[in-house]
Design a protein around this motif. Structure first.
Motif, PDB file in Angstrom:
ATOM      1  N   TRP A 112     -36.637 -13.798  25.467  1.00 36.55           N
ATOM      2  CA  TRP A 112     -37.738 -12.840  25.525  1.00 36.55           C
ATOM      3  C   TRP A 112     -37.228 -11.447  25.901  1.00 36.55           C
ATOM      4  CZ3 TRP A 112     -42.256 -13.786  23.466  1.00 36.55           C
ATOM      5  CH2 TRP A 112     -42.675 -15.109  23.335  1.00 36.55           C
ATOM      6  N   GLN A 113     -36.237 -11.403  26.802  1.00 33.67           N
ATOM      7  CA  GLN A 113     -35.684 -10.107  27.187  1.00 33.67           C
ATOM      8  C   GLN A 113     -34.946  -9.463  26.015  1.00 33.67           C
ATOM      9  OE1 GLN A 113     -36.330  -8.380  29.633  1.00 33.67           O
ATOM     10  NE2 GLN A 113     -34.726  -6.864  29.924  1.00 33.67           N
ATOM     11  N   LEU A 114     -34.238 -10.254  25.231  1.00 34.28           N
ATOM     12  CA  LEU A 114     -33.539  -9.725  24.063  1.00 34.28           C
ATOM     13  C   LEU A 114     -34.526  -9.154  23.048  1.00 34.28           C
ATOM     14  CD1 LEU A 114     -30.825 -12.505  23.583  1.00 34.28           C
ATOM     15  CD2 LEU A 114     -30.428 -10.121  24.253  1.00 34.28           C
ATOM     16  N   LEU A 115     -35.628  -9.862  22.839  1.00 34.58           N
ATOM     17  CA  LEU A 115     -36.664  -9.366  21.940  1.00 34.58           C
ATOM     18  C   LEU A 115     -37.297  -8.082  22.484  1.00 34.58           C
ATOM     19  CD1 LEU A 115     -38.500 -12.656  20.878  1.00 34.58           C
ATOM     20  CD2 LEU A 115     -37.260 -11.087  19.367  1.00 34.58           C
ATOM     21  N   ALA A 116     -37.542  -8.071  23.798  1.00 32.54           N
ATOM     22  CA  ALA A 116     -38.154  -6.895  24.427  1.00 32.54           C
ATOM     23  C   ALA A 116     -37.244  -5.680  24.318  1.00 32.54           C
ATOM     24  CB  ALA A 116     -38.476  -7.195  25.892  1.00 32.54           C
ATOM     25  N   LEU A 117     -35.935  -5.905  24.428  1.00 26.67           N
ATOM     26  CA  LEU A 117     -34.986  -4.809  24.273  1.00 26.67           C
ATOM     27  C   LEU A 117     -34.928  -4.335  22.818  1.00 26.67           C
ATOM     28  CD1 LEU A 117     -32.052  -6.106  26.508  1.00 26.67           C
ATOM     29  CD2 LEU A 117     -33.426  -4.060  26.928  1.00 26.67           C
ATOM     30  N   ARG A 118     -34.978  -5.297  21.909  1.00 26.56           N
ATOM     31  CA  ARG A 118     -34.892  -4.963  20.475  1.00 26.56           C
ATOM     32  C   ARG A 118     -36.065  -4.110  20.039  1.00 26.56           C
ATOM     33  NH1 ARG A 118     -35.172  -3.405  16.194  1.00 26.56           N
ATOM     34  NH2 ARG A 118     -34.475  -4.284  14.197  1.00 26.56           N
ATOM     35  N   PHE A 119     -37.267  -4.424  20.527  1.00 29.86           N
ATOM     36  CA  PHE A 119     -38.468  -3.710  20.100  1.00 29.86           C
ATOM     37  C   PHE A 119     -39.018  -2.768  21.182  1.00 29.86           C
ATOM     38  CE2 PHE A 119     -38.405  -7.693  17.634  1.00 29.86           C
ATOM     39  CZ  PHE A 119     -38.414  -7.160  16.347  1.00 29.86           C
ATOM     40  N   ASP A 120     -38.234  -2.603  22.249  1.00 29.58           N
ATOM     41  CA  ASP A 120     -38.586  -1.701  23.348  1.00 29.58           C
ATOM     42  C   ASP A 120     -39.979  -2.005  23.910  1.00 29.58           C
ATOM     43  OD1 ASP A 120     -37.922   0.279  25.147  1.00 29.58           O
ATOM     44  OD2 ASP A 120     -38.862   1.873  23.968  1.00 29.58           O
ATOM     45  N   TRP A 121     -40.249  -3.282  24.118  1.00 29.00           N
ATOM     46  CA  TRP A 121     -41.504  -3.672  24.752  1.00 29.00           C
ATOM     47  C   TRP A 121     -41.435  -3.363  26.247  1.00 29.00           C
ATOM     48  CZ3 TRP A 121     -41.358  -9.293  22.408  1.00 29.00           C
ATOM     49  CH2 TRP A 121     -41.643  -9.224  21.041  1.00 29.00           C
ATOM     50  N   ARG A 122     -42.578  -3.111  26.863  1.00 34.94           N
ATOM     51  CA  ARG A 122     -42.624  -2.874  28.307  1.00 34.94           C
ATOM     52  C   ARG A 122     -42.182  -4.120  29.087  1.00 34.94           C
ATOM     53  NH1 ARG A 122     -45.068   1.530  30.386  1.00 34.94           N
ATOM     54  NH2 ARG A 122     -45.510   0.394  32.310  1.00 34.94           N
ATOM     55  N   LEU A 123     -42.230  -5.256  28.430  1.00 34.85           N
ATOM     56  CA  LEU A 123     -41.807  -6.511  29.048  1.00 34.85           C
ATOM     57  C   LEU A 123     -40.387  -6.417  29.587  1.00 34.85           C
ATOM     58  CD1 LEU A 123     -42.491  -9.584  29.464  1.00 34.85           C
ATOM     59  CD2 LEU A 123     -41.408  -9.978  27.243  1.00 34.85           C
ATOM     60  N   ARG A 124     -39.530  -5.627  28.926  1.00 31.52           N
ATOM     61  CA  ARG A 124     -38.133  -5.531  29.326  1.00 31.52           C
ATOM     62  C   ARG A 124     -37.974  -4.960  30.729  1.00 31.52           C
ATOM     63  NH1 ARG A 124     -36.280  -0.502  29.654  1.00 31.52           N
ATOM     64  NH2 ARG A 124     -37.188   1.180  28.418  1.00 31.52           N
ATOM     65  N   ARG A 125     -38.989  -4.226  31.206  1.00 36.40           N
ATOM     66  CA  ARG A 125     -38.881  -3.598  32.524  1.00 36.40           C
ATOM     67  C   ARG A 125     -39.104  -4.588  33.660  1.00 36.40           C
ATOM     68  NH1 ARG A 125     -42.128   2.164  32.236  1.00 36.40           N
ATOM     69  NH2 ARG A 125     -41.375   2.888  30.189  1.00 36.40           N
ATOM     70  N   TYR A 126     -40.061  -5.497  33.487  1.00 34.49           N
ATOM     71  CA  TYR A 126     -40.404  -6.353  34.621  1.00 34.49           C
ATOM     72  C   TYR A 126     -39.948  -7.807  34.488  1.00 34.49           C
ATOM     73  CZ  TYR A 126     -44.568  -7.427  31.747  1.00 34.49           C
ATOM     74  OH  TYR A 126     -45.423  -7.779  30.724  1.00 34.49           O
ATOM     75  N   LEU A 127     -39.525  -8.233  33.304  1.00 30.23           N
ATOM     76  CA  LEU A 127     -39.046  -9.604  33.148  1.00 30.23           C
ATOM     77  C   LEU A 127     -37.802  -9.878  34.013  1.00 30.23           C
ATOM     78  CD1 LEU A 127     -39.842 -12.171  31.628  1.00 30.23           C
ATOM     79  CD2 LEU A 127     -38.242 -11.507  29.820  1.00 30.23           C
ATOM     80  N   PRO A 128     -36.852  -8.922  34.101  1.00 28.48           N
ATOM     81  CA  PRO A 128     -35.679  -9.174  34.949  1.00 28.48           C
ATOM     82  C   PRO A 128     -36.033  -9.466  36.412  1.00 28.48           C
ATOM     83  CG  PRO A 128     -35.235  -7.336  33.483  1.00 28.48           C
ATOM     84  CD  PRO A 128     -36.696  -7.662  33.334  1.00 28.48           C
ATOM     85  N   ARG A 129     -37.164  -8.916  36.881  1.00 29.54           N
ATOM     86  CA  ARG A 129     -37.544  -9.153  38.276  1.00 29.54           C
ATOM     87  C   ARG A 129     -37.759 -10.638  38.550  1.00 29.54           C
ATOM     88  NH1 ARG A 129     -42.918  -8.408  40.049  1.00 29.54           N
ATOM     89  NH2 ARG A 129     -43.175  -7.006  38.259  1.00 29.54           N
ATOM     90  N   TYR A 130     -38.400 -11.320  37.590  1.00 32.29           N
ATOM     91  CA  TYR A 130     -38.642 -12.751  37.774  1.00 32.29           C
ATOM     92  C   TYR A 130     -37.338 -13.535  37.744  1.00 32.29           C
ATOM     93  CZ  TYR A 130     -43.447 -11.371  36.919  1.00 32.29           C
ATOM     94  OH  TYR A 130     -44.668 -10.762  37.008  1.00 32.29           O
ATOM     95  N   TRP A 131     -36.430 -13.170  36.840  1.00 31.13           N
ATOM     96  CA  TRP A 131     -35.139 -13.852  36.765  1.00 31.13           C
ATOM     97  C   TRP A 131     -34.349 -13.669  38.055  1.00 31.13           C
ATOM     98  CZ3 TRP A 131     -29.908 -12.649  36.914  1.00 31.13           C
ATOM     99  CH2 TRP A 131     -29.040 -13.633  36.426  1.00 31.13           C
ATOM    100  N   HIS A 132     -34.327 -12.448  38.574  1.00 26.48           N
ATOM    101  CA  HIS A 132     -33.569 -12.173  39.793  1.00 26.48           C
ATOM    102  C   HIS A 132     -34.178 -12.874  41.002  1.00 26.48           C
ATOM    103  CE1 HIS A 132     -31.794  -8.845  37.386  1.00 26.48           C
ATOM    104  NE2 HIS A 132     -30.749  -9.118  38.131  1.00 26.48           N
TER     105      HIS A 132
END
Length: 266
Positions: free
Chosen positions: A24-44
């Motif tokens: 999901w993070q790779l997709l968010a980075l590819r399409f510059d979704w706002r998801l890319r900003r807060y998804l890492p917080r859950y992983w960390h």
């Protein structure tokens, strides 16, 4: 034996979390979704929990934007801890991008990689930092430029604050909020860590990664205090050295208090 069981358990949890969230993070980075900003917080947060890192937060990130956080830096765990606390992106030296594991994680979090020695790239790098901050992202800077032993704040390099200066919006009276953050590793297995045991958490550059990670997993529970201080308004006419000196003083004050078991004074 217990240490290896803990290592295996942590590895399984982290792998499962990565398999679930990384696509999901790779997709968010590819399409510059706002998801890319807060998804890492859950992983960390999952990773910190798996490694036995218990986070205690004092204060919160400033609500104003653009916002740059300036934190002391003593371990690779600082990245995990700060990312678990807030949706942030990091300013990192270009070498980090080539590191195993950490380089990949930095790219997945869309860190800004800078080449300090090449002045011709300064404008381009500052432009990226400015655009990210203008879009509401919180950028983290480690102004010491390297990791310490966790017992003190190293000399803060005022030149690194140039990124904040170049990110100031063009409007009259505009500013970048620069907020000091102190990260202190204070307890291991519930007992005060002290100077002697601080190397359990601290990761100076000459210490190998894997033995250090195994040592953390062997101990099982590390408490870390994160304190957010009062932000400074960095304006066009602000003195960079004065700003860096004030930020350093505030970081050091909070760090010393937390290492001594006191409440941080922000």
């Amino acid at each position: 034996m217990i240490a290896w069981v803990r290592v295996a358990f942590a590895g399984i949890i982290i792998c499962l979390a990565s398999l679930l969230l990384m696509p999901w993070q790779l997709l968010a980075l590819r399409f510059d979704w706002r998801l890319r900003r807060y998804l890492p917080r859950y992983w960390h947060r999952i990773v910190c929990s798996s490694l036995g890192i218990r986070i205690h937060v004092h204060g919160s990130p400033d609500h104003r934007r653009p916002l740059m956080l300036c934190a002391n830096h003593s371990s690779w765990m600082d990245i995990l801890v700060l990312s678990a606390v807030a949706d942030v992106a990091f300013i990192a030296k270009i070498e980090v991008g080539g590191w195993p594991i950490f380089g990949t994680l930095a790219k997945l979090q869309k860190s800004v990689f800078i080449v300090r020695e090449e002045k011709r790239k300064t404008g381009q790098q500052a432009s990226e930092i400015a655009s990210r901050m203008a879009a509401g992202e919180i950028v983290v800077l480690f102004p010491e430029g390297t990791t310490s032993d966790g017992n003190r704040l190293l000399e803060v390099k005022s030149s690194l604050f140039g990124a904040a200066a170049m990110a100031i919006p063009p409007a009259k009276g505009a500013f970048v909020a620069v907020q000091p953050v102190a990260v202190a590793y204070t307890r291991v297995q519930g007992l005060p860590m002290g100077k002697y045991h601080r190397p359990i958490a601290a990761w100076p550059g000459d210490v190998e990664m894997w033995p250090h990670l195994k040592e953390i997993l062997r101990h099982g529970a590390i408490d870390v205090e994160v304190a957010f201080g009062d932000a400074i308004e960095y304006k066009k006419d602000s003195n960079r050295k004065a700003v860096s000196a004030t930020i350093a003083q505030r970081i050091n004050g909070m760090l010393v208090n937390m290492l001594r078991g006191r409440a941080p004074l922000t």
